[in-house]
Motif scaffolding. Sequence first.
Motif, PDB file in Angstrom:
ATOM      1  N   THR A   1       0.830  -1.202   0.000  1.00 28.04           N
ATOM      2  CA  THR A   1       0.000   0.000   0.000  1.00 28.04           C
ATOM      3  C   THR A   1       0.867   1.256   0.000  1.00 28.04           C
ATOM      4  OG1 THR A   1      -1.739  -1.181   1.191  1.00 28.04           O
ATOM      5  CG2 THR A   1      -1.832   1.227   1.244  1.00 28.04           C
ATOM      6  N   ARG A   2       1.906   1.265   0.822  1.00 29.11           N
ATOM      7  CA  ARG A   2       2.810   2.409   0.883  1.00 29.11           C
ATOM      8  C   ARG A   2       3.471   2.656  -0.471  1.00 29.11           C
ATOM      9  NH1 ARG A   2       7.871   3.746   1.059  1.00 29.11           N
ATOM     10  NH2 ARG A   2       8.655   1.634   0.948  1.00 29.11           N
ATOM     11  N   LEU A   3       3.934   1.588  -1.110  1.00 33.22           N
ATOM     12  CA  LEU A   3       4.609   1.728  -2.409  1.00 33.22           C
ATOM     13  C   LEU A   3       3.642   2.206  -3.496  1.00 33.22           C
ATOM     14  CD1 LEU A   3       6.944  -1.384  -2.369  1.00 33.22           C
ATOM     15  CD2 LEU A   3       7.640   1.016  -2.309  1.00 33.22           C
ATOM     16  N   VAL A   4       2.427   1.682  -3.505  1.00 25.35           N
ATOM     17  CA  VAL A   4       1.432   2.112  -4.496  1.00 25.35           C
ATOM     18  C   VAL A   4       1.135   3.598  -4.315  1.00 25.35           C
ATOM     19  CG1 VAL A   4      -0.992   1.884  -5.182  1.00 25.35           C
ATOM     20  CG2 VAL A   4       0.409  -0.155  -4.889  1.00 25.35           C
ATOM     21  N   ASN A   5       0.948   4.028  -3.073  1.00 27.02           N
ATOM     22  CA  ASN A   5       0.693   5.444  -2.810  1.00 27.02           C
ATOM     23  C   ASN A   5       1.876   6.309  -3.228  1.00 27.02           C
ATOM     24  OD1 ASN A   5      -1.839   4.890  -1.795  1.00 27.02           O
ATOM     25  ND2 ASN A   5      -1.143   4.805   0.321  1.00 27.02           N
TER      26      ASN A   5
END
Length: 100
Positions: free
Chosen positions: A66-70
């Motif tokens: 999730t952090r990487l996608v954001n």
Amino acid sequence: MQQQANYPLALINEVLNNQSTFWLSLDIKIDMNLQVPHTIIYNAIQKFYNLNRSKEEQNILKSEITRLVNFWARQKQQIKNIMIKLEKEVKKFIKLINNY
């Protein structure tokens, strides 16, 4: 027809728990079938699978993805914003050149 090995049955909790009796019985079974010292097999299993670490990594995987996608969504938006700004500057420059 090849005979299937008779390995001990286990629940997923037993497999994920490196201290469970499943691993001891598997070590003994492999030692008897392959005639490889169980310490060699045990060390290989510990080094290759490292199940405790694997459980920790599974727990953090969702938040990391999730952090990487954001992060990459923000990067993409920043690039788009810069491209729009540059396009406007180029149009202004071309207009300025055409006026001379």
